[in-house]
Design an enzyme around this catalytic site. Structure first.
Site, PDB file in Angstrom:
ATOM      1  N   ASN A 187       2.425 -28.040  15.446  1.00  0.00           N
ATOM      2  CA  ASN A 187       2.628 -26.580  15.990  1.00  0.00           C
ATOM      3  C   ASN A 187       1.438 -26.057  16.615  1.00  0.00           C
ATOM      4  OD1 ASN A 187       5.485 -26.995  15.750  1.00  0.00           O
ATOM      5  ND2 ASN A 187       5.707 -25.676  13.914  1.00  0.00           N
ATOM      6  N   CYS A 207      19.278 -24.016  18.949  1.00  0.00           N
ATOM      7  CA  CYS A 207      19.080 -25.306  18.354  1.00  0.00           C
ATOM      8  C   CYS A 207      19.823 -25.149  17.064  1.00  0.00           C
ATOM      9  CB  CYS A 207      17.712 -25.709  18.410  1.00  0.00           C
ATOM     10  SG  CYS A 207      16.621 -24.818  17.415  1.00  0.00           S
ATOM     11  N   ARG A 235      11.962 -27.438  22.320  1.00  0.00           N
ATOM     12  CA  ARG A 235      12.055 -26.170  22.742  1.00  0.00           C
ATOM     13  C   ARG A 235      10.477 -25.644  22.940  1.00  0.00           C
ATOM     14  NH1 ARG A 235      11.531 -21.248  21.030  1.00  0.00           N
ATOM     15  NH2 ARG A 235      12.871 -19.776  21.669  1.00  0.00           N
ATOM     16  N   ARG A 278      17.947 -18.763  19.443  1.00  0.00           N
ATOM     17  CA  ARG A 278      16.284 -18.784  19.427  1.00  0.00           C
ATOM     18  C   ARG A 278      15.994 -18.086  20.901  1.00  0.00           C
ATOM     19  NH1 ARG A 278      13.467 -23.916  17.153  1.00  0.00           N
ATOM     20  NH2 ARG A 278      11.737 -22.589  17.270  1.00  0.00           N
TER      21      ARG A 278
HETATM   22  N1  EPU Z   1      12.317 -14.234  18.173  1.00  0.00           N
HETATM   23  C1  EPU Z   1      12.816 -13.159  18.919  1.00  0.00           C
HETATM   24  N2  EPU Z   1      12.793 -13.020  20.399  1.00  0.00           N
HETATM   25  C2  EPU Z   1      11.729 -14.056  20.848  1.00  0.00           C
HETATM   26  C3  EPU Z   1      11.085 -15.092  20.134  1.00  0.00           C
HETATM   27  C4  EPU Z   1      11.565 -15.173  18.725  1.00  0.00           C
HETATM   28  O1  EPU Z   1      13.683 -12.397  18.482  1.00  0.00           O
HETATM   29  O2  EPU Z   1      11.378 -13.887  21.955  1.00  0.00           O
HETATM   30  C5  EPU Z   1      12.815 -14.537  16.623  1.00  0.00           C
HETATM   31  C6  EPU Z   1      13.284 -15.808  16.499  1.00  0.00           C
HETATM   32  O3  EPU Z   1      14.779 -16.010  16.701  1.00  0.00           O
HETATM   33  C7  EPU Z   1      13.050 -15.780  14.867  1.00  0.00           C
HETATM   34  C8  EPU Z   1      11.620 -15.052  14.818  1.00  0.00           C
HETATM   35  O4  EPU Z   1      11.777 -14.449  15.914  1.00  0.00           O
HETATM   36  O5  EPU Z   1      14.045 -15.428  14.225  1.00  0.00           O
HETATM   37  C9  EPU Z   1      10.529 -16.078  14.862  1.00  0.00           C
HETATM   38  O6  EPU Z   1      10.556 -16.982  15.695  1.00  0.00           O
HETATM   39  P1  EPU Z   1       9.189 -17.628  16.581  1.00  0.00           P
HETATM   40  O7  EPU Z   1       9.255 -17.109  17.781  1.00  0.00           O
HETATM   41  O8  EPU Z   1       7.962 -17.126  15.726  1.00  0.00           O
HETATM   42  O9  EPU Z   1       9.363 -19.129  16.490  1.00  0.00           O
HETATM   43  P2  EPU Z   1       8.935 -20.072  17.410  1.00  0.00           P
HETATM   44  O10 EPU Z   1       7.517 -19.613  18.072  1.00  0.00           O
HETATM   45  O11 EPU Z   1       9.858 -20.407  18.551  1.00  0.00           O
HETATM   46  C10 EPU Z   1       7.492 -21.492  15.849  1.00  0.00           C
HETATM   47  C11 EPU Z   1       7.477 -23.085  15.555  1.00  0.00           C
HETATM   48  C12 EPU Z   1       8.720 -23.304  14.655  1.00  0.00           C
HETATM   49  C13 EPU Z   1       8.797 -22.206  13.317  1.00  0.00           C
HETATM   50  C14 EPU Z   1       8.475 -20.957  14.017  1.00  0.00           C
HETATM   51  C15 EPU Z   1       8.626 -19.706  12.901  1.00  0.00           C
HETATM   52  C16 EPU Z   1       6.421 -24.188  17.070  1.00  0.00           C
HETATM   53  C17 EPU Z   1       6.604 -25.243  18.202  1.00  0.00           C
HETATM   54  N3  EPU Z   1       7.592 -24.154  16.781  1.00  0.00           N
HETATM   55  O12 EPU Z   1       8.689 -21.666  16.615  1.00  0.00           O
HETATM   56  O13 EPU Z   1       8.672 -24.527  13.882  1.00  0.00           O
HETATM   57  O14 EPU Z   1       9.795 -22.471  12.834  1.00  0.00           O
HETATM   58  O15 EPU Z   1       7.477 -20.686  14.724  1.00  0.00           O
HETATM   59  O16 EPU Z   1       7.387 -20.145  12.200  1.00  0.00           O
HETATM   60  O17 EPU Z   1       5.323 -23.647  16.829  1.00  0.00           O
HETATM   61  C18 EPU Z   1       9.259 -26.805  13.190  1.00  0.00           C
HETATM   62  O18 EPU Z   1       8.223 -26.975  13.427  1.00  0.00           O
HETATM   63  O19 EPU Z   1      10.181 -27.463  12.430  1.00  0.00           O
HETATM   64  C19 EPU Z   1       9.720 -25.265  13.850  1.00  0.00           C
HETATM   65  C20 EPU Z   1      10.889 -25.178  14.293  1.00  0.00           C
END
Ligand code: EPU
Length: 422
Positions: free
Chosen positions: A23, A117, A93, A122
Site C-alpha cells: 500500500n 468490492c 481499486r 468504497r
Molecule cells: N471513504 C469515503 N469516501 C472516500 C474515500 C473513503 O467515505 O472518498 C471511506 C471508505 O468507504 C472507508 C474509509 O473512508 O470507510 C477509509 O477508506 P480509505 O479511503 O482510507 O481506503 P483506501 O484508501 O481506499 C486503503 C488501503 C486499504 C485499507 C484502507 C484503510 C491501499 C491501496 N488500500 O484503501 O487496503 O483497508 O486504506 O486503511 O492503500 C488492503 O490492503 O487489503 C486494503 C483494502
C-alpha cells in the site's frame, strides 16, 4: 486458479523477511507520473497488484522495467493518454491514485469509477472534494470520472469523512497539490505510514511537503518534479500477519525488515492477550507458549488497530480462552471471513459492525473460499492450526497482497502447498 492445501499442526519457527509495503508502493508508482526523468523504486514486492499498476502506468505512457531484487525503474515517455480504463481499475481499486498525478501534470485525468468490492462500498467522494477545492472541474461520463484543470491552485481542504480520513484520498490530493500554485493545507489527512512514505518520495522528487504522517499536511507547490530513488517501507500488514501466525501456532518467529514503531496498536493488542513481542535488531521476535486471553478491539485509522489485520486477528481470537468483541469502524461490512471461519468450527456471532468471537478448543480443517485479500490470509492462518486438511480456494486474492506467502510459511515449518484448482 490456484488453491492452497494446508495441513494444520506444525509450530512455526525461524526467520521471515518482510517485503516492501504494497500500500506504500502503489501510490509511489503513481507519483512517478509527475516526474520529468526516471525514478527507481526499491524493495518492490512481487505481487499481482504491482503488475496491474505497471500495466496501467504502461497504458498511461510510462516505461516500466524490472531490475534485480525488487527494483523497478519507471519513466514517462508519452503524455498523450490519460485514461485509466475500467478493465484495469476494476481489477485493482488502488488504480484510482493515478487521478491526482495525471490531473496535476497533464491537466486531464479520465479514471473509471472503482465501484464497490468484497469489503463493502468504497466511494471516492473525498478524493473528488479535494481535487475540486484545488480548482479541478469534475464530470462523470460513461462510468468514468473526468477531472480537468488549466491550473490548480493551493487551498485549505478538510478531508475527513464519515469513517475518518481516507488513505488514497489523502494521497491523491497531496499528489495533485505538489505542482499547484501556492500552498495547500490538508486537514484531517490520513496519518498512515504509507502516506508519509509517499510524501518522502515526493519530497525526494523536489516537492515541498510538511506534516505527512500527521492530520495536517502542508504542501507548497513547485513548478517541476524530477525522478528520484526510493526504498519502500516494510509492509506492516504482512508483518502483522506473520506475527499472528507465530502466536497461533505457539511458535517463535523472528521478523526482519519490520518497523515495530509503525505497528504499536497491533503490538499492544498482541501483548494484551499474552503474545510475547520483543524488539530485535531492526525487527522483532514474536512467540507464544500458551492459550491466549480474549480481548475487545475496534479498527480505526492509524495509529489505531488497522482494518487490514482485523480478519487475521479474528482467527487468533477464535482460539482464545473466552469471549472477544471485534468492531469494524472503517469498513463495517468487512466480515466475509466469518462464515468461512464458522465452517472450520469457529464460534462467531455477528451483530451489526461487531463480531462476538467465543474461543473454541480447536478449529477443524475444511474446504473454504477466499473472498478478499485479508479474509484469505485469515483462512490460511486458520488452516495452519486446524486439525486435518484445509483447502483455501481462489488464492488469487492472496497473491494480490502477499509475496510468496506459501514459501515464506513453508520455510518456517508450515505444511502448505499450492495446487491448481480443479
Ligand atoms: N471513504 C469515503 N469516501 C472516500 C474515500 C473513503 O467515505 O472518498 C471511506 C471508505 O468507504 C472507508 C474509509 O473512508 O470507510 C477509509 O477508506 P480509505 O479511503 O482510507 O481506503 P483506501 O484508501 O481506499 C486503503 C488501503 C486499504 C485499507 C484502507 C484503510 C491501499 C491501496 N488500500 O484503501 O487496503 O483497508 O486504506 O486503511 O492503500 C488492503 O490492503 O487489503 C486494503 C483494502
Amino acid at each position: 486458479m490456484d488453491k492452497f492445501i494446508i495441513k494444520g499442526g506444525p509450530r512455526l519457527k525461524g526467520s521471515v523477511d518482510i517485503s516492501g509495503s504494497k500500500n506504500a508502493v502503489l501510490p509511489i508508482m503513481a507519483a512517478t507520473l509527475l516526474a520529468s526523468g526516471p525514478s527507481t523504486i526499491r524493495r518492490v514486492p512481487g505481487l499481482a497488484d504491482i503488475s496491474h499498476m505497471s500495466q496501467l502506468l504502461g497504458e498511461l505512457g510510462t516505461s516500466v522495467s524490472q531490475g534485480d531484487s525488487g527494483m523497478l525503474r519507471l519513466e514517462v515517455t508519452d503524455e498523450s493518454h490519460s485514461h485509466a480504463r475500467y478493465d484495469l481499475v476494476r481489477k485493482m481499486r488502488a488504480s484510482v491514485c493515478v487521478l491526482g498525478p495525471l490531473l496535476a501534470k497533464r491537466g486531464i485525468a479520465r479514471v473509471a469509477m472503482p465501484g464497490g468490492c468484497a469489503i463493502g462500498s468504497r466511494p471516492i467522494d473525498l478524493h473528488l472534494r479535494g481535487l475540486r477545492a484545488l480548482g479541478a472541474k469534475i464530470e462523470l461520463e460513461s462510468g468514468d470520472v473526468i477531472a480537468t484543470a488549466d491550473k490548480l491552485k493551493g487551498a485549505s481542504i478538510f478531508l475527513g469523512g464519515p469513517f475518518g480520513s481516507s488513505v488514497l484520498g489523502t494521497a491523491n490530493v497531496m499528489m495533485a497539490a505538489v505542482m499547484a500554485e501556492g500552498t495547500t493545507v490538508i486537514e484531517s489527512a490520513a496519518c498512515e505510514p504509507e502516506v508519509a512514505d509517499l510524501a518522502a518520495h515526493l519530497n525526494a522528487m523536489g516537492a515541498r511537503i510538511r506534516g505527512a504522517g500527521t492530520p495536517r499536511v502542508t504542501v507548497e507547490g513547485v513548478k517541476e518534479l524530477r525522478g528520484a530513488d526510493h526504498e519502500v517501507i516494510p509492509d506492516r500488514i504482512e508483518a502483522g500477519t506473520f506475527m499472528i501466525a507465530s502466536a497461533l501456532t505457539n511458535g517463535e518467529v523472528k521478523l526482519s525488515h519490520c518497523r515495530l514503531d509503525d505497528m504499536l496498536a497491533v503490538v499492544d493488542k498482541l501483548r494484551d492477550i499474552g503474545v510475547i513481542v520483543e524488539r530485535d535488531d531492526g525487527g522483532a521476535v514474536v512467540a507464544s507458549a500458551r492459550r491466549l486471553e480474549p480481548t475487545d478491539v475496534t479498527t480505526q485509522p492509524y495509529p489505531g488497530f488497522p482494518t487490514d489485520l482485523q480478519a487475521q486477528l479474528m482467527t487468533l481470537l477464535c482460539l482464545a480462552d473466552g469471549n472477544s468483541a471485534i468492531t469494524e469502524k472503517i469498513f463495517p461490512d468487512r466480515f466475509m471471513h466469518v462464515a468461512e471461519l464458522s465452517r472450520m468450527g469457529a464460534n462467531i456471532r455477528k451483530e451489526g459492525p461487531t463480531a462476538i468471537v467465543t474461543g473454541v478448543k480447536r478449529l477443524i480443517g475444511a474446504p473454504v473460499m477466499a473472498s478478499d485479500l485479508r479474509a484469505s490470509a485469515a483462512l490460511v492462518l486458520a488452516g495452519l492450526v486446524a486439525r486435518g486438511e484445509t483447502t483455501v480456494n481462489r488464492v488469487y486474492h492472496i497473491d494480490r497482497g502477499y509475496e510468496r506467502i506459501e514459501e515464506k510459511l513453508r520455510a518456517l515449518g508450515a505444511d502448505i502447498e499450492r495446487a491448481p484448482e480443479e
